[in-house]
Scaffold this motif. Structure first.
Motif, PDB file in Angstrom:
ATOM      1  N   SER A   2      -6.942   1.888   3.734  1.00 29.05           N
ATOM      2  CA  SER A   2      -5.644   1.840   3.066  1.00 29.05           C
ATOM      3  C   SER A   2      -4.667   2.839   3.676  1.00 29.05           C
ATOM      4  O   SER A   2      -3.490   2.538   3.846  1.00 29.05           O
ATOM      5  N   GLY A   9      -4.821  -1.815  -2.462  1.00 27.83           N
ATOM      6  CA  GLY A   9      -4.692  -0.427  -2.047  1.00 27.83           C
ATOM      7  C   GLY A   9      -5.586   0.483  -2.874  1.00 27.83           C
ATOM      8  O   GLY A   9      -6.080   1.490  -2.386  1.00 27.83           O
ATOM      9  N   ILE A  28       0.835  -1.207   0.000  1.00 26.41           N
ATOM     10  CA  ILE A  28       0.000   0.000   0.000  1.00 26.41           C
ATOM     11  C   ILE A  28       0.866   1.253   0.000  1.00 26.41           C
ATOM     12  O   ILE A  28       0.660   2.182  -0.776  1.00 26.41           O
TER      13      ILE A  28
END
Lengths: 99, 231
Positions: B157, B149, B28
């Motif tokens: 996220s 993500g 992410i």
């Protein structure tokens, strides 16, 4: 600059650090100062990387601060890495829903 | 597939699970820093390390120099050379040069810790089993984190951005509780890093980290020399 070059340099340096001692070194480091320095380096690196960056890690100072507090407490009481890491994130999510 | 390989794999499962969730956070972070899913996954596959990758992505995102990248990776990952050095004393004679070159890829904090705790000598098959499962967890987590993500709600996220830092705290706080030398080193490193961040913005993030870490570790070595390095 191409991201591929960055990645190749990262991977190459990291591999060489691991490879040289495993394949070539047989003697122990004698200098007490150097051994002590190398002993402390991981802690120093992780601490300098974490602070103050952790307070900006979620893009919101309040949720980051709550996550940090949870992580510090759980780490202090010796929870496993994975528990500390996920709880910090969960605390940030929950806090985010209230602000 | 032999017995030793399977044994290594089974010993590596807890490592793989831990890596999965941490590298999910890395994926992410990497995508948020502007990298693609493929680039993020390749970084995890080729580097297999947390702190070094996180710092590396920061440098890529900031358009830093390759010299900065080399010095940052050397500084963060130099600890692996000590682990390699220690493991080199513990290798079975099946570990010929090609095996040593291959196994070097997989020396991480956790793999080192589990391998060091084994009684007897380490065989290539055992180490490959552990490295294999750990790397699968690490790369898969990165891939899914980097992919998801884009789909996860923003609140989740962005909250995952704290995962790696949470793990770092979990690594440094317990030893700091036990040893005042470690507490001294991490406090000094944090203080210097904070000073750089808020007051000295002419120094890039990577070098600020290196300078903070080197000064604190050197001060630690000066004031609290370590007689015996424990594995």
């Amino acid at each position: 600059m191409s991201i591929g070059i960055y990645i190749a340099v990262m991977a190459g340096v990291t591999y060489i650090i691991r490879m040289i001692p495993l394949t070539f070194f047989t003697k122990k480091i004698k200098s007490e100062f150097v051994r002590s320095f190398l002993h402390y380096i991981p802690y120093a690196v992780l601490s300098a990387m974490t602070l103050p960056a952790i307070f900006y890690s979620t893009g919101n100072t309040i949720t980051s601060a709550v996550g940090t507090l949870v992580a510090v407490l759980l780490a202090y009481f010796g929870c496993p890495l994975i528990v500390v890491a996920l709880a910090a994130s969960l605390a940030a999510v929950i806090t985010g829903n209230f602000i | 597939m032999n017995n030793k390989f399977l044994k290594g794999m089974s010993h590596g499962i807890p490592i793989a699970l831990g890596y999965f969730s941490v590298s999910f956070g890395f994926g992410i972070k990497a995508v948020m820093s502007g990298l693609s899913v493929a680039e993020s996954s390749v970084i995890s596959l080729t580097n297999l390390t947390s702190a070094g990758q996180a710092a590396g992505v920061d440098i890529i995102a900031a358009g830093g120099s390759l010299l900065e990248m080399i010095i940052v990776q050397l500084t963060i990952n130099i600890r692996y050379s000590l682990m390699s050095l220690s493991l080199s004393q513990k290798l079975d004679k099946k570990f010929t040069m090609p095996h040593r070159l291959l196994a070097s890829y997989g020396i991480t904090d956790e793999i080192f810790a589990v391998c060091s705790a084994q009684t007897g000598l380490l065989t290539p098959a055992y180490m490959y089993g552990m490295i294999f499962i750990a790397a699968v967890g690490w790369v898969l987590g990165t891939f899914l984190g980097a992919s998801a993500g884009e789909f996860l709600p923003q609140s989740i996220s962005s909250a995952m951005g704290i995962v790696l830092y949470g793990m770092f705290l979990a690594i440094i706080i317990p030893p700091a509780k036990k040893e005042k030398s470690v507490l001294f080193v991490i406090s000094l490193a944090a203080l210097l890093s904070i000073i750089f961040y808020y007051f000295i913005d002419s120094v890039s993030a990577g070098f600020a980290m290196i300078i903070s870490a080197i000064i604190s570790a050197a001060a630690g070595a000066f004031f609290f020399p370590v007689k015996e390095i424990k594995n």
